[in-house]
Enzyme design. Structure first.
Site, PDB file in Angstrom:
ATOM      1  N   LEU A 157       4.509  -2.677 -39.870  1.00 48.50           N
ATOM      2  CA  LEU A 157       5.090  -2.592 -38.525  1.00 48.50           C
ATOM      3  C   LEU A 157       4.533  -3.714 -37.643  1.00 48.50           C
ATOM      4  O   LEU A 157       3.331  -3.822 -37.438  1.00 48.50           O
ATOM      5  CB  LEU A 157       4.785  -1.235 -37.884  1.00 48.50           C
ATOM      6  CG  LEU A 157       5.265   0.001 -38.664  1.00 48.50           C
ATOM      7  CD1 LEU A 157       5.113   1.251 -37.802  1.00 48.50           C
ATOM      8  CD2 LEU A 157       6.695  -0.158 -39.150  1.00 48.50           C
ATOM      9  N   ALA A 177       6.553  -4.952 -34.682  1.00 46.57           N
ATOM     10  CA  ALA A 177       7.553  -5.176 -33.633  1.00 46.57           C
ATOM     11  C   ALA A 177       6.979  -5.095 -32.225  1.00 46.57           C
ATOM     12  O   ALA A 177       7.616  -5.513 -31.267  1.00 46.57           O
ATOM     13  CB  ALA A 177       8.691  -4.174 -33.785  1.00 46.57           C
ATOM     14  N   ARG A 182      -1.044  -6.569 -23.661  1.00 45.26           N
ATOM     15  CA  ARG A 182      -2.427  -6.740 -23.209  1.00 45.26           C
ATOM     16  C   ARG A 182      -3.117  -7.987 -23.767  1.00 45.26           C
ATOM     17  O   ARG A 182      -4.244  -8.304 -23.388  1.00 45.26           O
ATOM     18  CB  ARG A 182      -3.244  -5.473 -23.532  1.00 45.26           C
ATOM     19  CG  ARG A 182      -2.892  -4.311 -22.598  1.00 45.26           C
ATOM     20  CD  ARG A 182      -3.881  -3.195 -22.726  1.00 45.26           C
ATOM     21  NE  ARG A 182      -3.705  -2.462 -23.977  1.00 45.26           N
ATOM     22  CZ  ARG A 182      -4.690  -1.813 -24.592  1.00 45.26           C
ATOM     23  NH1 ARG A 182      -5.911  -1.825 -24.106  1.00 45.26           N
ATOM     24  NH2 ARG A 182      -4.449  -1.169 -25.701  1.00 45.26           N
ATOM     25  N   GLY A 240       9.923   3.273 -31.002  1.00 43.56           N
ATOM     26  CA  GLY A 240       8.795   4.048 -31.513  1.00 43.56           C
ATOM     27  C   GLY A 240       8.541   3.776 -32.984  1.00 43.56           C
ATOM     28  O   GLY A 240       9.342   3.132 -33.667  1.00 43.56           O
ATOM     29  N   THR A 241       7.403   4.283 -33.463  1.00 46.11           N
ATOM     30  CA  THR A 241       6.960   3.947 -34.820  1.00 46.11           C
ATOM     31  C   THR A 241       7.855   4.547 -35.908  1.00 46.11           C
ATOM     32  O   THR A 241       8.052   3.933 -36.963  1.00 46.11           O
ATOM     33  CB  THR A 241       5.489   4.361 -35.026  1.00 46.11           C
ATOM     34  OG1 THR A 241       5.294   5.680 -34.495  1.00 46.11           O
ATOM     35  CG2 THR A 241       4.546   3.408 -34.315  1.00 46.11           C
ATOM     36  N   GLY A 251      -3.885   9.147 -31.478  1.00 48.35           N
ATOM     37  CA  GLY A 251      -3.335  10.439 -31.874  1.00 48.35           C
ATOM     38  C   GLY A 251      -4.426  11.273 -32.531  1.00 48.35           C
ATOM     39  O   GLY A 251      -5.260  10.751 -33.271  1.00 48.35           O
ATOM     40  N   GLU A 275      -0.058  13.230 -30.321  1.00 49.54           N
ATOM     41  CA  GLU A 275      -0.252  12.014 -29.523  1.00 49.54           C
ATOM     42  C   GLU A 275      -0.996  12.374 -28.241  1.00 49.54           C
ATOM     43  O   GLU A 275      -0.813  13.461 -27.683  1.00 49.54           O
ATOM     44  CB  GLU A 275       1.101  11.371 -29.207  1.00 49.54           C
ATOM     45  CG  GLU A 275       1.736  10.705 -30.414  1.00 49.54           C
ATOM     46  CD  GLU A 275       0.793   9.716 -31.101  1.00 49.54           C
ATOM     47  OE1 GLU A 275       0.413   8.722 -30.461  1.00 49.54           O
ATOM     48  OE2 GLU A 275       0.421   9.962 -32.264  1.00 49.54           O
ATOM     49  N   SER A 294     -18.474 -57.002 -48.582  1.00 51.08           N
ATOM     50  CA  SER A 294     -18.719 -56.269 -47.329  1.00 51.08           C
ATOM     51  C   SER A 294     -17.941 -56.905 -46.189  1.00 51.08           C
ATOM     52  O   SER A 294     -17.833 -58.127 -46.119  1.00 51.08           O
ATOM     53  CB  SER A 294     -20.198 -56.326 -46.988  1.00 51.08           C
ATOM     54  OG  SER A 294     -20.917 -55.646 -47.968  1.00 51.08           O
TER      55      SER A 294
HETATM   56  C1  UD1 Z   1      -0.044   4.863 -32.849  1.00 48.93           C
HETATM   57  C2  UD1 Z   1       0.033   6.299 -33.349  1.00 48.93           C
HETATM   58  C3  UD1 Z   1      -1.261   7.024 -33.002  1.00 48.93           C
HETATM   59  C4  UD1 Z   1      -2.430   6.282 -33.600  1.00 48.93           C
HETATM   60  C5  UD1 Z   1      -2.442   4.828 -33.158  1.00 48.93           C
HETATM   61  C6  UD1 Z   1      -3.474   4.066 -33.923  1.00 48.93           C
HETATM   62  C7  UD1 Z   1       2.397   6.931 -33.185  1.00 48.93           C
HETATM   63  C8  UD1 Z   1       3.415   7.682 -32.418  1.00 48.93           C
HETATM   64  N1  UD1 Z   1       1.155   6.973 -32.720  1.00 48.93           N
HETATM   65  O1  UD1 Z   1      -0.108   4.925 -31.451  1.00 48.93           O
HETATM   66  O2  UD1 Z   1      -1.221   8.355 -33.490  1.00 48.93           O
HETATM   67  O3  UD1 Z   1      -3.646   6.923 -33.242  1.00 48.93           O
HETATM   68  O4  UD1 Z   1      -1.159   4.207 -33.429  1.00 48.93           O
HETATM   69  O5  UD1 Z   1      -3.568   2.750 -33.427  1.00 48.93           O
HETATM   70  O6  UD1 Z   1       2.708   6.364 -34.220  1.00 48.93           O
HETATM   71  N2  UD1 Z   1       5.575  -0.564 -33.437  1.00 48.93           N
HETATM   72  C9  UD1 Z   1       6.806  -1.007 -33.837  1.00 48.93           C
HETATM   73  N3  UD1 Z   1       7.918  -0.545 -33.212  1.00 48.93           N
HETATM   74  C10 UD1 Z   1       7.858   0.345 -32.207  1.00 48.93           C
HETATM   75  C11 UD1 Z   1       6.585   0.813 -31.788  1.00 48.93           C
HETATM   76  C12 UD1 Z   1       5.453   0.323 -32.428  1.00 48.93           C
HETATM   77  O7  UD1 Z   1       6.905  -1.825 -34.765  1.00 48.93           O
HETATM   78  O8  UD1 Z   1       8.908   0.726 -31.703  1.00 48.93           O
HETATM   79  C13 UD1 Z   1       4.379  -1.076 -34.116  1.00 48.93           C
HETATM   80  C14 UD1 Z   1       3.446  -1.854 -33.206  1.00 48.93           C
HETATM   81  O9  UD1 Z   1       3.738  -3.241 -33.278  1.00 48.93           O
HETATM   82  C15 UD1 Z   1       2.090  -1.566 -33.828  1.00 48.93           C
HETATM   83  C16 UD1 Z   1       2.261  -0.171 -34.398  1.00 48.93           C
HETATM   84  O10 UD1 Z   1       3.629   0.023 -34.574  1.00 48.93           O
HETATM   85  O11 UD1 Z   1       1.784  -2.444 -34.889  1.00 48.93           O
HETATM   86  C17 UD1 Z   1       1.668   0.913 -33.504  1.00 48.93           C
HETATM   87  O12 UD1 Z   1       2.332   0.933 -32.286  1.00 48.93           O
HETATM   88  P1  UD1 Z   1       1.605   1.293 -30.918  1.00 48.93           P
HETATM   89  O13 UD1 Z   1       2.595   1.314 -29.850  1.00 48.93           O
HETATM   90  O14 UD1 Z   1       0.399   0.455 -30.765  1.00 48.93           O
HETATM   91  O15 UD1 Z   1       1.162   2.815 -31.224  1.00 48.93           O
HETATM   92  P2  UD1 Z   1       0.092   3.637 -30.462  1.00 48.93           P
HETATM   93  O16 UD1 Z   1       0.674   4.175 -29.228  1.00 48.93           O
HETATM   94  O17 UD1 Z   1      -1.163   2.903 -30.381  1.00 48.93           O
END
Ligand code: UD1
Ligand code: CA
Length: 451
Positions: A8, A10, A15, A80-81, A140, A154, A405
């Site tokens: 993942l 995206a 920050r 979201g993830t 989470g 979460e 040289s």
């Molecule tokens: C996520 C987890 C959380 C965990 C934490 C660890 C979920 C809902 N929560 O939270 O339980 O403790 O990671 O760091 O999964 N990403 C995408 N597409 C999206 C959203 C995110 O590709 O739509 C990718 C981000 O680039 C990143 C990863 O997924 O690499 C995690 O995303 P992030 O938004 O940082 O999740 P957290 O809220 O930190």
């Protein structure tokens, strides 16, 4: 066992305060993304799919630069993830075996940890990588009962009691590919963030009568990079690990804390690395070679028995054969030095080939650039290049030839010839003394005028 990996990548990374997508920021001279892909690669996976979004084209280009075998899909918008994983579904349709989800911003996960997760799949349908957090912050939380993982909550959705839990979700998970894809398809977004949480698959699996479990790792492994400070922290952690591994593998580091490795640095047993050495990408050092202090190496190969430095710079395409000696203040770029070549001091060799046992005198320069194009210099075997020779490329110096040289060599030198390309010396007896006397009288006259 067949494995596929979904990376993942995206997220925006607000920050980081940067124009560069977060996962392209570097640790150990490689983008964060490459750390995840490198880890994935070690499992010899059937497929690797990277999910891109923010800075998608640059991230996709970086993924294929790592390996043509990496596939990418675009997630737009980022919901979201779970939504991110769902984007990989079309590419993984009909693929058997395990699926592992990695985050591209989490560069320190170990291969052994993933292998432990794959093993834990014998007991659980869904395996989550968890860790005990010193400061659980907004991670989470893992809700467990004995060996069973009941749910991942979460932070935004957690009660005060749940927030008190220190067992946290790293984000890395493993499940059967088909099962994972069918679970993410069911995830909904009725939560505090209005996002499709990948973490919801734990409860969805349980509602199907499947079990979920946790594999634990050290918190240091799950360090995620969200800020420049965390990027620096990840760099330090990577270097600490690389130094320890080098020592473990039989490499001598006289001052380990001052040596910096790249993600792909390879150093053979019994190599000796002095203080303040920096490895850029693409360096291999064979067994028994020695890199003395303050060298900067990148894209080069150093063979057995070679010695480099102190204060040498090897740039991409520098190939040192066995027993080559490169000394201080020498720069080498895109040049092959055959066995036993000696380049002791103050020299630039670029776009060149030097035959075995040739000696390159101090101050030699291959003048490889005419302002528009680059040209090659070819030096034969056992040639002797006198100090301060300018080799104006394209030019060839034959086997066993010698240059005087201070020569500017603009024409090819045949084998065994001596070439001298410099003005003949003129000597004028007594002139130095007369000159200094004249200068002193001029100075005295000036001083008198000012008084
Ligand atoms: C996520 C987890 C959380 C965990 C934490 C660890 C979920 C809902 N929560 O939270 O339980 O403790 O990671 O760091 O999964 N990403 C995408 N597409 C999206 C959203 C995110 O590709 O739509 C990718 C981000 O680039 C990143 C990863 O997924 O690499 C995690 O995303 P992030 O938004 O940082 O999740 P957290 O809220 O930190
Ligand atoms: Ca995060």
């Amino acid at each position: 066992m067949q494995v596929s990996v979904i990376v993942l990548a995206a997220g925006q990374g607000t920050r980081m305060n940067s124009d560069t997508p977060k996962v392209l920021h570097q640790v150990a001279a490689a983008p964060l993304l490459h750390h995840a892909l490198n880890l994935a690669h070690r499992l010899e996976p059937a497929r690797i799919v990277t999910v891109t979004g923010h800075g998608g084209e640059a991230v996709a280009a970086s993924a294929s630069a790592y390996s043509e075998a990496v596939e990418t899909v675009v997630q737009d918008p980022q919901l979201g993830t779970a939504h991110a994983v769902a984007q990989a579904a079309p590419l993984l349709e009909g693929i058997e075996g395990e699926a592992i989800v990695l985050y591209a911003d989490t560069p320190l996960i170990r291969e052994e940890t993933l292998r432990a997760m794959l093993e834990a799949r014998a007991k659980h349908a869904v395996v989550i990588l968890g860790f005990d957090a010193k400061d659980p912050g907004r991670y989470g939380r893992l809700l467990t009962r004995g060996d069973e993982l009941l749910a991942i909550r979460e932070y935004k959705d957690a009660t005060e009691e749940e927030r008190a839990i220190t067992l946290c979700n790293s984000g890395v998970l493993c499940a059967d590919t088909k099962t994972l894809l069918s679970l993410v398809a069911e995830v909904e977004n009725d939560n505090a963030a209005g996002e499709y949480y990948l973490t919801d698959i734990v409860e969805l699996a349980r509602s199907r009568g499947l079990s979920a479990g946790v594999v634990l790792c050290d918190e240091a492994e799950t360090l995620g990079v969200n800020t420049r400070a965390q990027l620096a922290e990840a760099e330090a952690a990577f270097q600490a690990r690389a130094r320890a591994e080098a020592l473990e593998n039989g490499v001598t580091l006289t001052a380990p804390d001052t040596v910096f490795f790249a993600l792909d640095t390879y150093i053979g047993r019994d190599a000796v690395i002095g203080p303040n050495v920096l490895f850029g990408p693409g360096v291999t050092v064979e067994s028994g070679a020695e890199i003395k202090g303050f060298c900067h190496l990148e894209g080069c190969h150093i063979s057995r028995g070679a010695t480099v430095g102190p204060f040498a710079r090897l740039r991409p395409g520098a190939e040192l054969a066995e027993d080559v000696h490169v000394g201080n203040f020498v720069e080498i770029k895109n040049a092959i030095l055959d066995e036993g070549v000696k380049v002791g001091h103050l020299t630039y060799l670029g776009d060149a080939h030097v035959g075995e046992h040739s000696n390159i005198g101090a101050g030699t320069v291959t003048c490889n650039y005419d302002g528009v194009m680059k040209h090659r210099t070819v030096i034969g075997k056992r040639a002797f290049i006198g100090s301060d020779t300018m080799l104006v490329a394209p030019v060839t110096v034959g086997d066993g030839a010698l240059t005087g040289s201070g020569s500017v060599i603009t024409e090819d030198v045949p084998a065994e010839a001596v070439a001298i390309g410099r003005a003949r010396q003129v000597t004028k007896p007594g002139l130095a003394t007369r000159m200094f006397e004249k200068l002193k009288s001029i100075k005295a006259a000036k001083a008198k005028g000012q008084a």
